[in-house]
Write a protein that holds these residues in place. Structure first.
Motif, PDB file in Angstrom:
ATOM      1  N   ASP A  23     -19.611 -21.602 -27.525  1.00 50.64           N
ATOM      2  CA  ASP A  23     -18.554 -20.605 -27.382  1.00 50.64           C
ATOM      3  C   ASP A  23     -18.757 -19.513 -28.432  1.00 50.64           C
ATOM      4  N   PRO A  24     -19.131 -18.286 -28.030  1.00 48.75           N
ATOM      5  CA  PRO A  24     -19.376 -17.219 -28.994  1.00 48.75           C
ATOM      6  C   PRO A  24     -18.165 -16.862 -29.860  1.00 48.75           C
ATOM      7  N   LYS A  25     -16.965 -17.226 -29.397  1.00 48.08           N
ATOM      8  CA  LYS A  25     -15.775 -16.958 -30.209  1.00 48.08           C
ATOM      9  C   LYS A  25     -15.625 -17.970 -31.345  1.00 48.08           C
ATOM     10  N   LYS A  26     -16.440 -19.033 -31.315  1.00 52.20           N
ATOM     11  CA  LYS A  26     -16.354 -20.066 -32.353  1.00 52.20           C
ATOM     12  C   LYS A  26     -17.620 -20.177 -33.191  1.00 52.20           C
ATOM     13  N   HIS A  67     -26.577 -16.601 -21.560  1.00 53.64           N
ATOM     14  CA  HIS A  67     -26.535 -15.719 -22.729  1.00 53.64           C
ATOM     15  C   HIS A  67     -25.523 -16.177 -23.775  1.00 53.64           C
ATOM     16  N   ARG A  68     -24.551 -16.950 -23.379  1.00 56.81           N
ATOM     17  CA  ARG A  68     -23.704 -17.624 -24.373  1.00 56.81           C
ATOM     18  C   ARG A  68     -24.566 -18.605 -25.179  1.00 56.81           C
ATOM     19  N   PRO A  76     -11.679  -8.030 -29.356  1.00 53.33           N
ATOM     20  CA  PRO A  76     -11.766  -7.695 -27.932  1.00 53.33           C
ATOM     21  C   PRO A  76     -12.923  -6.755 -27.615  1.00 53.33           C
ATOM     22  N   ASP A  77     -13.232  -5.820 -28.509  1.00 58.83           N
ATOM     23  CA  ASP A  77     -14.318  -4.864 -28.278  1.00 58.83           C
ATOM     24  C   ASP A  77     -15.399  -5.040 -29.335  1.00 58.83           C
ATOM     25  N   ILE A 135     -20.142 -11.872 -23.095  1.00 56.45           N
ATOM     26  CA  ILE A 135     -20.379 -13.304 -23.299  1.00 56.45           C
ATOM     27  C   ILE A 135     -19.249 -13.996 -24.042  1.00 56.45           C
ATOM     28  N   ALA A 136     -18.440 -13.231 -24.775  1.00 53.88           N
ATOM     29  CA  ALA A 136     -17.353 -13.839 -25.545  1.00 53.88           C
ATOM     30  C   ALA A 136     -16.064 -13.962 -24.741  1.00 53.88           C
ATOM     31  N   SER A 137     -15.764 -12.967 -23.899  1.00 50.66           N
ATOM     32  CA  SER A 137     -14.451 -12.905 -23.261  1.00 50.66           C
ATOM     33  C   SER A 137     -14.443 -13.224 -21.775  1.00 50.66           C
TER      34      SER A 137
END
Length: 270
Positions: free
Chosen positions: A164-167, A226-227, A181-182, A149-151
């Protein structure tokens, strides 16, 4: 027939996801309904007579919905289908942690179109090889796709910074942002949704094209949904199933009103 198994990695517990999924389905339904299109809920009630996964799961919550699509299918289908044909029916048996959903078009395609989605929710990110216990031809046909969901990329039209799961960082749980990344190998809790999608579209000359579109659309839907589940965490975390049932009742009333008002909302077909 096309068979794909989507394995969705999530930084949640299986118990949390039960509430998170139901909350997010209710909210996403409102985001997809308006201007004559969207979701109509006909039934949402307990059931006890529909065994799943070899009889291992026998009771849960049954829902029956109608999706009024039109602009949400690809243009080549809109050109061919008659008025009123772009309406699909969804029956779902939620015997959490196992669920089965069947999508059909009884008014036009009848038994020529069916999508079956079977989902097992399991703790951890050590991916199960055959979560749905497939055998024979279906196991040979199955293609496995892992969803991060992040990448994983999303379409520009689907992207929202607040989803955005990265934020996103949860104030309630401290989880996120998912920047490594993992990340799924380094944080806890972790769980996996094993979503087996089997689609059949029996229309000469269009079967392969439509079945591929359906599987691509399911991947897009699973990724975006799922995001949202993760980034809406502070909205659903701490809710109970009783809270969710009240929310679903309220959402059903809102959808009945909203479907006839305003403009078309949500994801559209290419």
């Amino acid at each position: 027939m096309l068979v794909k198994e989507f394995k969705v990695l999530l930084p949640l517990t299986v118990e949390e996801y039960q509430v998170a999924q139901l909350f997010s389905v209710a909210e996403a339904s409102k985001n997809e309904t308006g201007g004559g299109e969207g979701i109509e809920v006909l039934k949402n009630e307990p059931y006890t007579d529909h065994p799943l996964l070899g009889g291992r799961y026998t009771k849960g919550q049954y829902t029956y919905k109608i999706y009024h699509l039109k602009s949400k299918v690809p243009s080549f289908i809109r050109m061919l289908a008659p008025e009123g044909a772009l309406e699909v029916h969804e029956e779902a048996w939620n015997a959490y942690p196992y669920c089965k959903t069947v999508i059909s078009n009884p008014g036009y395609m009848k038994d020529g179109f069916v999508i079956t989605i079977e989902t097992l929710h399991s703790t951890g990110s050590n991916l199960l090889e055959n979560a749905h216990e497939l055998q024979g031809e279906r196991l040979k046909m199955r293609e496995v796709c892992i969803i991060d969901i992040a990448s994983d990329p999303v379409k520009p039209v689907d992207y929202k910074s607040i989803e955005d799961p990265k934020k996103f960082k949860s104030e309630k749980t401290g989880r996120g942002p998912l920047v490594l990344p993992d990340w799924y190998n380094k944080i806890k809790p972790m769980m996996t949704c094993y979503k087996l999608v089997t689609c059949e579209f029996k229309w000469f000359g269009l079967q392969t094209r439509v079945e591929k579109f359906i599987q691509d659309a399911e991947r897009r839907l699973f990724t975006n949904f799922h995001r949202q589940v993760f980034c809406w965490m502070d909205r659903w975390h701490g809710m109970t199933i009783e809270d969710i049932r009240r929310l679903e009742d309220k959402t059903k009333e809102e959808l009945s009103r909203q479907i006839t008002e305003g403009q078309v909302r949500g994801m559209k077909g290419d």
